[in-house]
Structure formats: structure tokens, C-alpha cells
Scaffold this motif. Structure first.
Motif, PDB file in Angstrom:
ATOM      1  N   ALA A  52       0.839  -1.201   0.000  1.00 35.79           N
ATOM      2  CA  ALA A  52       0.000   0.000   0.000  1.00 35.79           C
ATOM      3  C   ALA A  52       0.873   1.249   0.000  1.00 35.79           C
ATOM      4  CB  ALA A  52      -0.925   0.009   1.214  1.00 35.79           C
ATOM      5  N   GLY A  53       0.460   2.232  -0.765  1.00 36.32           N
ATOM      6  CA  GLY A  53       1.163   3.506  -0.807  1.00 36.32           C
ATOM      7  C   GLY A  53       2.438   3.497  -1.625  1.00 36.32           C
ATOM      8  N   LEU A  54       2.720   2.410  -2.290  1.00 32.50           N
ATOM      9  CA  LEU A  54       3.933   2.298  -3.080  1.00 32.50           C
ATOM     10  C   LEU A  54       3.814   3.134  -4.350  1.00 32.50           C
ATOM     11  CD1 LEU A  54       6.646   0.759  -3.492  1.00 32.50           C
ATOM     12  CD2 LEU A  54       5.318  -0.960  -4.694  1.00 32.50           C
ATOM     13  N   ASP A  55       4.836   3.883  -4.666  1.00 36.63           N
ATOM     14  CA  ASP A  55       4.870   4.635  -5.923  1.00 36.63           C
ATOM     15  C   ASP A  55       4.773   3.616  -7.059  1.00 36.63           C
ATOM     16  OD1 ASP A  55       5.682   5.933  -8.297  1.00 36.63           O
ATOM     17  OD2 ASP A  55       6.983   7.304  -7.209  1.00 36.63           O
ATOM     18  N   PRO A  56       3.807   3.754  -7.944  1.00 31.47           N
ATOM     19  CA  PRO A  56       3.605   2.739  -8.989  1.00 31.47           C
ATOM     20  C   PRO A  56       4.776   2.611  -9.959  1.00 31.47           C
ATOM     21  CG  PRO A  56       2.149   4.624  -9.340  1.00 31.47           C
ATOM     22  CD  PRO A  56       2.810   4.819  -8.014  1.00 31.47           C
ATOM     23  N   ARG A  57       5.698   3.547  -9.929  1.00 36.46           N
ATOM     24  CA  ARG A  57       6.868   3.484 -10.817  1.00 36.46           C
ATOM     25  C   ARG A  57       8.037   2.721 -10.207  1.00 36.46           C
ATOM     26  NH1 ARG A  57       7.540   9.727 -11.208  1.00 36.46           N
ATOM     27  NH2 ARG A  57       7.115   9.314  -9.023  1.00 36.46           N
ATOM     28  N   THR A  58       7.906   2.272  -8.978  1.00 37.99           N
ATOM     29  CA  THR A  58       9.001   1.599  -8.277  1.00 37.99           C
ATOM     30  C   THR A  58       9.193   0.188  -8.816  1.00 37.99           C
ATOM     31  OG1 THR A  58       8.492   2.856  -6.280  1.00 37.99           O
ATOM     32  CG2 THR A  58       9.858   0.888  -6.010  1.00 37.99           C
ATOM     33  N   THR A  59      10.413  -0.111  -9.220  1.00 41.98           N
ATOM     34  CA  THR A  59      10.685  -1.467  -9.693  1.00 41.98           C
ATOM     35  C   THR A  59      10.810  -2.422  -8.507  1.00 41.98           C
ATOM     36  OG1 THR A  59      13.088  -1.202  -9.649  1.00 41.98           O
ATOM     37  CG2 THR A  59      11.943  -0.606 -11.717  1.00 41.98           C
ATOM     38  N   LEU A  60      10.621  -3.684  -8.791  1.00 42.74           N
ATOM     39  CA  LEU A  60      10.795  -4.701  -7.761  1.00 42.74           C
ATOM     40  C   LEU A  60      12.209  -4.639  -7.201  1.00 42.74           C
ATOM     41  CD1 LEU A  60       9.934  -7.197  -6.157  1.00 42.74           C
ATOM     42  CD2 LEU A  60      10.494  -8.579  -8.183  1.00 42.74           C
ATOM     43  N   LEU A  61      13.198  -4.423  -8.060  1.00 41.11           N
ATOM     44  CA  LEU A  61      14.586  -4.338  -7.607  1.00 41.11           C
ATOM     45  C   LEU A  61      14.774  -3.212  -6.599  1.00 41.11           C
ATOM     46  CD1 LEU A  61      17.561  -5.169  -7.752  1.00 41.11           C
ATOM     47  CD2 LEU A  61      17.793  -3.643  -9.727  1.00 41.11           C
ATOM     48  N   ASP A  62      14.284  -2.025  -6.922  1.00 43.71           N
ATOM     49  CA  ASP A  62      14.439  -0.894  -6.005  1.00 43.71           C
ATOM     50  C   ASP A  62      13.677  -1.128  -4.710  1.00 43.71           C
ATOM     51  OD1 ASP A  62      16.142   0.481  -7.698  1.00 43.71           O
ATOM     52  OD2 ASP A  62      14.540   1.641  -8.635  1.00 43.71           O
ATOM     53  N   TRP A  63      12.489  -1.705  -4.806  1.00 44.62           N
ATOM     54  CA  TRP A  63      11.690  -1.973  -3.601  1.00 44.62           C
ATOM     55  C   TRP A  63      12.408  -2.972  -2.700  1.00 44.62           C
ATOM     56  CZ3 TRP A  63       8.646  -6.233  -1.871  1.00 44.62           C
ATOM     57  CH2 TRP A  63       7.759  -5.920  -0.826  1.00 44.62           C
ATOM     58  N   LEU A  64      12.950  -4.037  -3.287  1.00 46.73           N
ATOM     59  CA  LEU A  64      13.676  -5.030  -2.486  1.00 46.73           C
ATOM     60  C   LEU A  64      14.888  -4.409  -1.803  1.00 46.73           C
ATOM     61  CD1 LEU A  64      13.649  -8.065  -4.957  1.00 46.73           C
ATOM     62  CD2 LEU A  64      12.407  -7.913  -2.782  1.00 46.73           C
ATOM     63  N   ARG A  65      15.643  -3.624  -2.540  1.00 48.64           N
ATOM     64  CA  ARG A  65      16.883  -3.060  -2.013  1.00 48.64           C
ATOM     65  C   ARG A  65      16.630  -1.909  -1.037  1.00 48.64           C
ATOM     66  NH1 ARG A  65      21.557  -4.409  -4.213  1.00 48.64           N
ATOM     67  NH2 ARG A  65      22.467  -2.364  -3.809  1.00 48.64           N
ATOM     68  N   GLU A  66      15.714  -1.015  -1.387  1.00 47.18           N
ATOM     69  CA  GLU A  66      15.525   0.205  -0.595  1.00 47.18           C
ATOM     70  C   GLU A  66      14.517   0.056   0.539  1.00 47.18           C
ATOM     71  OE1 GLU A  66      14.660   3.217  -3.496  1.00 47.18           O
ATOM     72  OE2 GLU A  66      16.501   2.771  -4.599  1.00 47.18           O
ATOM     73  N   ARG A  67      13.480  -0.719   0.346  1.00 47.75           N
ATOM     74  CA  ARG A  67      12.461  -0.869   1.385  1.00 47.75           C
ATOM     75  C   ARG A  67      12.724  -2.046   2.306  1.00 47.75           C
ATOM     76  NH1 ARG A  67       7.089   1.044   0.456  1.00 47.75           N
ATOM     77  NH2 ARG A  67       7.241   3.132  -0.404  1.00 47.75           N
ATOM     78  N   LEU A  68      13.183  -3.173   1.726  1.00 50.27           N
ATOM     79  CA  LEU A  68      13.362  -4.384   2.532  1.00 50.27           C
ATOM     80  C   LEU A  68      14.817  -4.643   2.902  1.00 50.27           C
ATOM     81  CD1 LEU A  68      10.885  -6.870   0.820  1.00 50.27           C
ATOM     82  CD2 LEU A  68      10.463  -5.188   2.619  1.00 50.27           C
ATOM     83  N   ASP A  69      15.736  -3.839   2.374  1.00 50.46           N
ATOM     84  CA  ASP A  69      17.158  -3.994   2.640  1.00 50.46           C
ATOM     85  C   ASP A  69      17.679  -5.368   2.216  1.00 50.46           C
ATOM     86  OD1 ASP A  69      19.545  -2.787   3.395  1.00 50.46           O
ATOM     87  OD2 ASP A  69      19.463  -3.625   5.423  1.00 50.46           O
ATOM     88  N   LEU A  70      17.075  -5.926   1.158  1.00 53.11           N
ATOM     89  CA  LEU A  70      17.553  -7.171   0.565  1.00 53.11           C
ATOM     90  C   LEU A  70      18.425  -6.775  -0.623  1.00 53.11           C
ATOM     91  CD1 LEU A  70      14.257  -9.265   0.698  1.00 53.11           C
ATOM     92  CD2 LEU A  70      16.279  -9.511   2.158  1.00 53.11           C
ATOM     93  N   THR A  71      19.721  -6.693  -0.379  1.00 57.23           N
ATOM     94  CA  THR A  71      20.632  -6.130  -1.374  1.00 57.23           C
ATOM     95  C   THR A  71      21.360  -7.188  -2.202  1.00 57.23           C
ATOM     96  OG1 THR A  71      22.351  -5.986   0.318  1.00 57.23           O
ATOM     97  CG2 THR A  71      20.988  -4.014  -0.052  1.00 57.23           C
ATOM     98  N   GLY A  72      20.938  -8.440  -2.088  1.00 59.87           N
ATOM     99  CA  GLY A  72      21.568  -9.491  -2.887  1.00 59.87           C
ATOM    100  C   GLY A  72      21.378  -9.253  -4.375  1.00 59.87           C
ATOM    101  N   ALA A  73      20.164  -8.967  -4.789  1.00 63.03           N
ATOM    102  CA  ALA A  73      19.909  -8.650  -6.196  1.00 63.03           C
ATOM    103  C   ALA A  73      20.581  -7.313  -6.494  1.00 63.03           C
ATOM    104  CB  ALA A  73      18.411  -8.591  -6.469  1.00 63.03           C
ATOM    105  N   LYS A  74      21.426  -7.295  -7.497  1.00 57.81           N
ATOM    106  CA  LYS A  74      22.225  -6.108  -7.796  1.00 57.81           C
ATOM    107  C   LYS A  74      21.638  -5.309  -8.953  1.00 57.81           C
ATOM    108  CE  LYS A  74      25.530  -7.174  -4.894  1.00 57.81           C
ATOM    109  NZ  LYS A  74      24.861  -7.602  -3.694  1.00 57.81           N
ATOM    110  N   LYS A  75      21.881  -4.003  -8.918  1.00 59.37           N
ATOM    111  CA  LYS A  75      21.511  -3.143 -10.034  1.00 59.37           C
ATOM    112  C   LYS A  75      22.731  -3.044 -10.935  1.00 59.37           C
ATOM    113  CE  LYS A  75      18.622   0.270  -9.616  1.00 59.37           C
ATOM    114  NZ  LYS A  75      17.951   1.569  -9.437  1.00 59.37           N
ATOM    115  N   GLY A  76      22.673  -3.754 -12.053  1.00 57.66           N
ATOM    116  CA  GLY A  76      23.782  -3.742 -12.998  1.00 57.66           C
ATOM    117  C   GLY A  76      23.471  -2.790 -14.131  1.00 57.66           C
ATOM    118  N   CYS A  77      22.788  -3.305 -15.144  1.00 57.05           N
ATOM    119  CA  CYS A  77      22.489  -2.492 -16.327  1.00 57.05           C
ATOM    120  C   CYS A  77      21.190  -1.701 -16.173  1.00 57.05           C
ATOM    121  CB  CYS A  77      22.371  -3.401 -17.544  1.00 57.05           C
ATOM    122  SG  CYS A  77      20.973  -4.546 -17.432  1.00 57.05           S
ATOM    123  N   ASN A  78      20.295  -2.168 -15.315  1.00 51.58           N
ATOM    124  CA  ASN A  78      18.976  -1.562 -15.087  1.00 51.58           C
ATOM    125  C   ASN A  78      18.107  -1.567 -16.347  1.00 51.58           C
ATOM    126  OD1 ASN A  78      17.299  -0.611 -13.037  1.00 51.58           O
ATOM    127  ND2 ASN A  78      17.577   1.515 -13.641  1.00 51.58           N
TER     128      ASN A  78
END
Length: 196
Positions: A52-78
């Protein structure tokens, strides 16, 4: 060819709108109030998280890394070309940088952090990557490991050539491909023996 109906004139549209506005409101039968919609949720590594309240433009990658602090998935080429952000979505591998988190209500995601057992025992693929030195700098490794899990469970680990083909969406700048292929073969054998 049949003649087309003439376009309505502006005055006809205004007249229709005026009549609709002047018409008495018809009584509406009382209806039970609709139950409030359930908040959108996403299950990540077994835990349910509110979207709820999530910006609809947020990618799953950014949400995992920034909201859940699950940084295993890396942002390479995006842009979905390198595979560094590979996660499992309902058991299928996806590039998390290409998926909008807000579209995943009711779905399930597994990241590299969710592969090991609760007692800390590594997944056979994780252990095989260590045993075969299937990494150098390690940046691509989480995506490689998750993709390897999917490669094996999809039944695409029958030969070196098949593994290379089905792992080709995950790039390794250090070129550890021979070790990665060996690790996937070893993990497939371990999983076939029931070590998963």
C-alpha cells in the motif's frame, strides 16, 4: 459501401447533457456497503509485505533493495540485459529491474537471501558455487545463483551446452563461466539426490 451516420451536432450534445442534468434523480435501492479492498501484499522469502502507498513506478529491484534492505539482487544495467538482479517470481526467474512492484499483489518472490534454509544450511547451488569457485568479484553471483536454481528446477541442466544456453541471460564480467557451469552441474546432481 454504406453511408456513415452524420456526426452529432454540438447543439444535440448540449441538449442531451442539459436534459440529463435536469432529470430528477431516481431513488437508488439501499445496497450493503462493499467491504474495503484488502491492501495489496507481496510475499518475499516467505514473509508478507504490504504494498500500500507504493509509488507505482518503483521497480521490484528498487523496492527489495531500498524498502526491505535485501541487497543481494544487484543493479547492474537496469535494463534487463545483465541478469545481476535475477529473482524468482512464483518460482520463475525474472529480472527485478524490469518488473513494477505495484503489479505483484498476491505474488511470491524469492531472492538469493531466501534460498538458504532457516538453520543456515546453504542451498545446494550456493554450496556448489563456493566449492567450484564460481565467482571472482562476486557482483553477478547472486543473480547467477538464483538463475542456476531456476535452470535446474526447469530441467535445463542436462549438459554443459544446455547449462550455458539457459544461463546466458546472466553475464559475468570476470568470465567465470567454466566454474559456473561446473557448479550448476554439481548442484543439479546434489538436488537430484535430494539435497535441496
Amino acid at each position: 459501401m454504406t453511408p456513415m451516420d452524420p456526426a452529432p451536432l454540438r447543439r444535440d450534445l448540449v441538449r442531451a447533457a442539459s436534459l440529463a442534468a435536469l432529470a430528477p434523480a431516481l431513488p437508488v435501492a439501499a445496497q450493503p456497503a462493499a467491504a474495503p479492498a484488502a491492501a495489496p501484499t507481496l510475499r518475499v522469502n516467505g514473509a508478507v509485505h504490504d504494498l500500500a502507498g507504493l509509488d507505482p513506478r518503483t521497480t521490484l529491484l528498487d523496492w527489495l533493495r531500498e524498502r526491505l534492505d535485501l541487497t543481494g539482487a544487484k543493479k547492474g544495467c537496469n535494463e534487463g540485459a545483465c541478469g545481476a538482479c535475477t529473482v524468482l517470481l512464483d518460482g520463475r526467474r525474472v529480472n527485478a529491474c524490469l518488473v513494477l512492484a505495484a503489479t505483484l499483489d498476491g505474488r511470491s518472490v524469492t531472492t538469493v537471501e531466501g534460498l538458504a534454509r532457516a538453520d543456515g544450511t546453504l542451498h545446494p547451488v550456493q554450496q556448489a558455487f563456493i566449492d567450484h569457485d564460481a565467482f571472482q568479484c562476486g557482483y553477478c553471483t547472486p543473480g547467477q545463483v538464483v538463475s542456476a536454481v531456476a535452470c535446474i528446477t526447469e530441467g535445463h541442466a542436462g549438459s554443459e551446452a544446455e547449462i550455458r544456453e539457459w544461463m546466458s541471460g546472466n553475464l559475468c564480467r570476470c568470465a567465470a563461466y567454466p566454474q559456473i557451469t561446473a557448479a550448476v552441474q554439481d548442484a543439479a546432481a546434489r538436488m537430484a539426490r535430494g539435497e535441496a
